[in-house]
Design a protein around this motif. Structure first.
Motif, PDB file in Angstrom:
ATOM      1  N   LEU A  28       0.824  -1.213   0.000  1.00 40.45           N
ATOM      2  CA  LEU A  28       0.000   0.000   0.000  1.00 40.45           C
ATOM      3  C   LEU A  28       0.855   1.260   0.000  1.00 40.45           C
ATOM      4  O   LEU A  28       0.572   2.220  -0.724  1.00 40.45           O
ATOM      5  CB  LEU A  28      -0.926  -0.007   1.220  1.00 40.45           C
TER       6      LEU A  28
ATOM      7  N   THR B  11       0.789   3.779  -3.212  1.00 40.55           N
ATOM      8  CA  THR B  11       0.350   5.162  -2.983  1.00 40.55           C
ATOM      9  C   THR B  11       1.417   6.157  -3.407  1.00 40.55           C
ATOM     10  O   THR B  11       1.138   7.160  -4.079  1.00 40.55           O
ATOM     11  CB  THR B  11       0.010   5.372  -1.498  1.00 40.55           C
TER      12      THR B  11
ATOM     13  N   LEU C 125       1.838   6.275  -7.314  1.00 42.78           N
ATOM     14  CA  LEU C 125       0.761   7.000  -7.990  1.00 42.78           C
ATOM     15  C   LEU C 125       0.812   8.495  -7.695  1.00 42.78           C
ATOM     16  O   LEU C 125       0.623   9.327  -8.591  1.00 42.78           O
ATOM     17  CB  LEU C 125      -0.588   6.414  -7.578  1.00 42.78           C
TER      18      LEU C 125
ATOM     19  N   ALA D  81      -7.317  -4.493  -4.637  1.00 42.28           N
ATOM     20  CA  ALA D  81      -7.632  -3.069  -4.479  1.00 42.28           C
ATOM     21  C   ALA D  81      -6.553  -2.195  -5.121  1.00 42.28           C
ATOM     22  O   ALA D  81      -6.852  -1.194  -5.790  1.00 42.28           O
ATOM     23  CB  ALA D  81      -7.772  -2.726  -2.999  1.00 42.28           C
ATOM     24  N   VAL D  82      -5.286  -2.567  -4.931  1.00 40.91           N
ATOM     25  CA  VAL D  82      -4.184  -1.810  -5.524  1.00 40.91           C
ATOM     26  C   VAL D  82      -4.238  -1.906  -7.048  1.00 40.91           C
ATOM     27  O   VAL D  82      -4.005  -0.912  -7.752  1.00 40.91           O
ATOM     28  CB  VAL D  82      -2.829  -2.315  -4.989  1.00 40.91           C
TER      29      VAL D  82
ATOM     30  N   ALA E  84      -6.919  -2.276  -8.878  1.00 37.47           N
ATOM     31  CA  ALA E  84      -8.011  -1.399  -9.305  1.00 37.47           C
ATOM     32  C   ALA E  84      -7.589   0.068  -9.223  1.00 37.47           C
ATOM     33  O   ALA E  84      -7.951   0.886 -10.082  1.00 37.47           O
ATOM     34  CB  ALA E  84      -9.241  -1.644  -8.435  1.00 37.47           C
ATOM     35  N   LEU E  85      -6.811   0.397  -8.212  1.00 36.12           N
ATOM     36  CA  LEU E  85      -6.333   1.767  -8.042  1.00 36.12           C
ATOM     37  C   LEU E  85      -5.414   2.172  -9.205  1.00 36.12           C
ATOM     38  O   LEU E  85      -5.515   3.281  -9.733  1.00 36.12           O
ATOM     39  CB  LEU E  85      -5.582   1.888  -6.714  1.00 36.12           C
ATOM     40  N   PHE E  86      -4.553   1.269  -9.624  1.00 34.82           N
ATOM     41  CA  PHE E  86      -3.668   1.557 -10.754  1.00 34.82           C
ATOM     42  C   PHE E  86      -4.455   1.729 -12.050  1.00 34.82           C
ATOM     43  O   PHE E  86      -4.149   2.613 -12.860  1.00 34.82           O
ATOM     44  CB  PHE E  86      -2.630   0.443 -10.911  1.00 34.82           C
TER      45      PHE E  86
ATOM     46  N   GLY F   7      -7.579   2.716 -12.305  1.00 31.81           N
ATOM     47  CA  GLY F   7      -8.270   3.999 -12.191  1.00 31.81           C
ATOM     48  C   GLY F   7      -7.336   5.168 -12.400  1.00 31.81           C
ATOM     49  O   GLY F   7      -7.695   6.164 -13.053  1.00 31.81           O
ATOM     50  N   ALA F   8      -6.115   5.066 -11.859  1.00 32.36           N
ATOM     51  CA  ALA F   8      -5.144   6.150 -12.027  1.00 32.36           C
ATOM     52  C   ALA F   8      -4.737   6.303 -13.487  1.00 32.36           C
ATOM     53  O   ALA F   8      -4.564   7.425 -13.979  1.00 32.36           O
ATOM     54  CB  ALA F   8      -3.919   5.875 -11.170  1.00 32.36           C
TER      55      ALA F   8
END
Length: 492
Positions: free
Chosen positions: A258, A262, A265, A444-445, A447-449, A451-452
């Motif tokens: 995480l 973080t 990104l 989750a990570v 999905a975050l990438f 989305g970014a």
């Protein structure tokens, strides 16, 4: 005006005789590089491994880092012979750069907890001194003071974690402690891991401790190159050294994932709104160190070492050539963009091919484990790089569409070769490759990438004033470290 006499910049002074220190230290550091090559060759050949029990040991990680650190330092020494010529504190500059090199070499070989902690502290203090090299600038003194506070905190956290482990296991060597991790109570392990991880992310300038790096632009360019190509890599080295302890705790590995994701990104987002060359490079370093830490959290410590080496070469070049960036820019000349549909098709195919090539050559992502997340990040990174090259290149359209995949895939192949070579050299270092099981955190990570990437492609940071300002504020250095008068830059 006529008759006006030129003024001497405070930190510059004409020298009547050349000092022997630059030449001697440059010769010495290249000699250390030659020694590092010998040690690395011996490690590859499987020869005798130099060691003093409970004090230091020269293993695969040590051999690799000795070569890398001395090479970067040698480049900085040689470059500074001209760049720093006439500097009033020239001898002190070279003494600190050479001392920094020696301390990092000690750190990578240290096996005693006290020696390791002392080297970590010395490395931080020397770098803080280099950041404040131009003592006549109050901004440089402020930047050095800020960095020093961060590094002292990092050293205190590391020392506390090492003391806990030494007290619990009754061992004073790192190798002995790591062999006895099974005997460490959970609460002690949690505290020690917390101290070690925090020390690593402070030194690597990860979120939320990136301010010291963004505020360090008062350092001479050679010192900045050494900082971004070498110093910030210490976090990856620390995590790799303590991999046997970290991999015992799934929560710790997830937390590292995480933190790394973080920072990667946020660093990339801050880069998008940057307006200053060196600060953009600082944001880029934050992003790259985040990716390096992410690899550690996924259990691919050897991959993190390979990444920091390649990043070091790239970032050293960027800093040492940053002065020519403006001269080489042609305003408004980006070439004609290729047709949208072929460009999208080429980007997608290159990204998927890059991910597949990465998985096959490195073995990551070939099983249902944390390697899949790494392959996803590679696919997204490849997609972004391909799109950027296609949009910015001034080459003919047909050549862009054909040549871009070849260039990108060749880069991935090069990384794979370096990774496999580093893994082979570090075969005697425990837990350098220990992929973890897939968890909710990994999903989750991922999905975050995704989305970014979508946000970057759609340029949401430009469409939303609130987001743009938030990122711009996050990328600002400490106000006390900013040079506001252009006269301050004379001969800097």
């Amino acid at each position: 005006m006529a008759g006006t006499q030129p003024t001497e910049t405070p930190h510059r002074a004409e020298t009547t005789s050349a000092s022997f220190v630059p030449k001697a230290s440059t010769w010495a550091v290249w000699s250390l590089f030659a020694l590092g090559l010998v040690v690395l060759g011996n490690e590859i050949a499987g020869g005798y491994e130099p060691a003093v029990p409970d004090l230091f040991v020269v293993d695969g990680l040590t051999a690799v880092m000795w070569v890398v650190v001395t090479f970067f330092s040698g480049i900085v020494h040689s470059y500074s012979r001209r760049y720093m010529a006439g500097d009033r504190h020239l001898d002190g500059f070279y003494a600190r750069v050479f001392g920094f090199t020696l301390v990092v070499m000690v750190l990578t070989a240290a096996d005693h907890v006290a020696l390791f902690a002392a080297a970590w502290l010395g490395m931080g203090l020397l770098m803080a001194s280099l950041i404040g090299h131009v003592r006549e600038w109050k901004q440089a003194r402020a930047a050095a003071s800020l960095a020093r506070r961060y590094f002292l905190a990092s050293s205190g956290l590391l020392a506390g974690g090492l003391l806990l482990l030494a007290w619990t296991t009754g061992r004073t060597s790192l190798s002995g402690i790591l062999e006895a991790t099974a005997t460490v109570p959970q609460w002690v392990a949690a505290l020690a891991i917390g101290g070690i991880v925090l020390a690593a992310i402070i030194q690597s300038a990860l979120f939320p401790f990136q301010n010291w790096l963004l505020s360090s632009m008062t350092a001479p360019t050679p010192a900045s190159a050494l900082m971004h190509a070498g110093f910030v890599n210490a976090g990856g080295i620390l995590l790799t050294r303590f991999a046997p302890l970290l991999t015992e705790t799934a929560v710790a590995m997830s937390a590292i994932v995480l933190i790394g994701a973080t920072s990667a990104l946020l660093g990339q987002a801050m880069l998008l709104v940057g307006t200053n060359v060196k600060r953009e490079l600082g944001a880029s370093t934050m992003a790259q160190m985040g990716f390096m830490t992410l690899q550690c959290g996924l259990g691919f410590f050897a991959a993190a070492i390979a990444h920091l080496i390649l990043h070091g070469f790239y970032k050293a070049y960027l800093f040492l050539s940053s002065g020519a960036a403006v001269e080489q820019t042609v305003p408004g000349h980006n070439g004609r963009r290729p047709p949208a549909v072929p460009s999208i098709a080429v980007g997608l195919l290159t990204a998927l091919g890059g991910g597949a090539l990465f998985a096959v050559l490195t073995g990551k992502g070939m099983a249902l484990n944390s390697g899949l997340l790494l392959v996803l990040v590679v696919v997204l990174t490849t997609l972004h790089a391909t799109r950027d090259i296609l949009r910015r290149s001034t080459l003919p359209q047909w050549l862009r569409l054909v040549g871009t995949p070849a260039v990108v895939l060749a880069a991935i192949g090069t990384y794979a070769v370096v990774f496999n070579a580093i893994s082979a050299v570090m075969k005697d270092v425990p837990m350098t490759t220990a992929p973890t099981e897939l968890t909710v955190v990994h999903v989750a990570v991922g999905a975050l990438f995704v989305g970014a990437y979508a946000a970057s492609a759609l340029e949401w940071h430009r469409q939303s004033k609130r987001l743009y300002v938030a990122l711009l504020n996050l990328a600002q250095p400490d106000p006390a470290t900013v040079l506001t008068n252009k006269e301050d830059y004379d001969d800097a």
